[in-house]
Design an enzyme around this catalytic site. Structure first.
Site, short mmCIF file in Angstrom:
data_model
loop_
_atom_site.label_atom_id
_atom_site.label_comp_id
_atom_site.label_asym_id
_atom_site.label_seq_id
_atom_site.Cartn_x
_atom_site.Cartn_y
_atom_site.Cartn_z
N LEU A 60 0.86 -1.17 0.00
CA LEU A 60 0.00 0.00 0.00
C LEU A 60 0.90 1.22 0.00
O LEU A 60 2.01 1.19 0.56
CB LEU A 60 -0.89 0.03 1.25
CG LEU A 60 -1.98 -1.03 1.38
CD1 LEU A 60 -2.70 -0.86 2.71
CD2 LEU A 60 -2.97 -0.96 0.23
N ASP A 61 0.44 2.32 -0.60
CA ASP A 61 1.18 3.58 -0.51
C ASP A 61 1.44 3.90 0.96
O ASP A 61 0.62 3.58 1.83
CB ASP A 61 0.38 4.73 -1.13
CG ASP A 61 0.24 4.60 -2.64
OD1 ASP A 61 0.96 3.79 -3.24
OD2 ASP A 61 -0.60 5.34 -3.19
N MET A 62 2.54 4.58 1.22
CA MET A 62 2.89 4.92 2.59
C MET A 62 1.73 5.61 3.33
O MET A 62 1.43 5.28 4.49
CB MET A 62 4.13 5.83 2.61
CG MET A 62 4.57 6.26 3.99
SD MET A 62 5.97 7.42 3.95
CE MET A 62 5.12 8.91 3.39
#
Length: 230
Positions: A60-62
């Site tokens: 997942l994106d940060m």
């Protein structure tokens, strides 16, 4: 200059068996180690503190929170990775976006390509981009913003964030996309991976995992506090 300050929020384990572990990643935490000693704290390393040997399957994106599945042996890793590659994984996200959307549902079919001069950003490129499709459904309106259920049918980098911006409704709190106004209407990216479905790598039984999330929604227009891009 961007400084990585991972949150102290724990990585919550939602489910675990002999083959996999499902976790709830907080916003602001990398999924996997980044470059440099200051970016080694991540969802994978924190998970391994209690579940040694966990293997990364997807990211997942940060700044995106929510459901992730990790494998606990090579066979499970291979099976789960194949399901992601073959787009047999079901994924549903929640997102608060800027503006009020009049329609009840729709789709965004716009090809995406890495914006190399402005990495890590992505961009719409109708000639060279990779096919990317997102379906959306309106769940709620509040204070000039809309809560969407987003279902990506492809898994491109930053797909949901770029697609929402492309239709004029950027995700609130997004430091890479959108406007100063939309960035300032939330303290964190208002994007949450709510639901993940896949076939269990050992039993082949359909498995579904849910994280309600804690999206705060929009701040009112008169209390904006712009967030600059990293």
């Amino acid at each position: 200059m961007f400084t990585y300050r991972p949150p102290s929020d724990p990585v919550q384990i939602l489910y675990q068996d002999a083959d996999l572990v499902v976790i709830d990643k907080p916003s602001g935490l990398l999924s996997a180690p980044g470059r440099g000693e200051d970016k080694q704290d991540c969802a994978l390393s924190r998970c391994r503190l209690t579940v040694p040997g966990a293997l990364l399957v997807h990211r997942l994106d940060m700044d995106t929170s929510g459901i992730m599945v990790l494998a606990l042996n090579p066979t499970s890793h291979r099976h789960l990775s194949q399901q992601f590659e073959q787009r047999r994984i079901g994924k549903t996200y929640l997102a608060w976006v800027e503006g009020s959307i009049a329609e009840d549902s729709g789709k965004i079919d716009l090809p995406l390509l890495a914006d190399w001069p402005n990495r890590p950003k992505q961009k719409i490129d109708r000639e060279n981009g990779k096919p990317s499709l997102t379906r959306w459904q309106v769940l709620e309106h509040r204070a000039g913003a809309t809560l969407l259920k987003l279902t990506p049918e492809s898994g491109r980098t930053h797909q949901l964030r770029v697609h929402c911006e492309a239709i004029g409704h950027p995700v609130l709190g997004d430091r890479l996309y959108g406007s100063l106004k939309s960035r300032g209407r939330a303290r964190r990216l208002q994007l949450h991976a709510q639901l993940l479905t896949f076939d269990h790598p050992r039993t082949a039984e359909p498995s579904e995992f849910l994280s309600p999330g804690d999206l705060t929604g929009p701040a009112s227009h008169d209390t904006l506090s712009p967030i600059s891009a990293p």
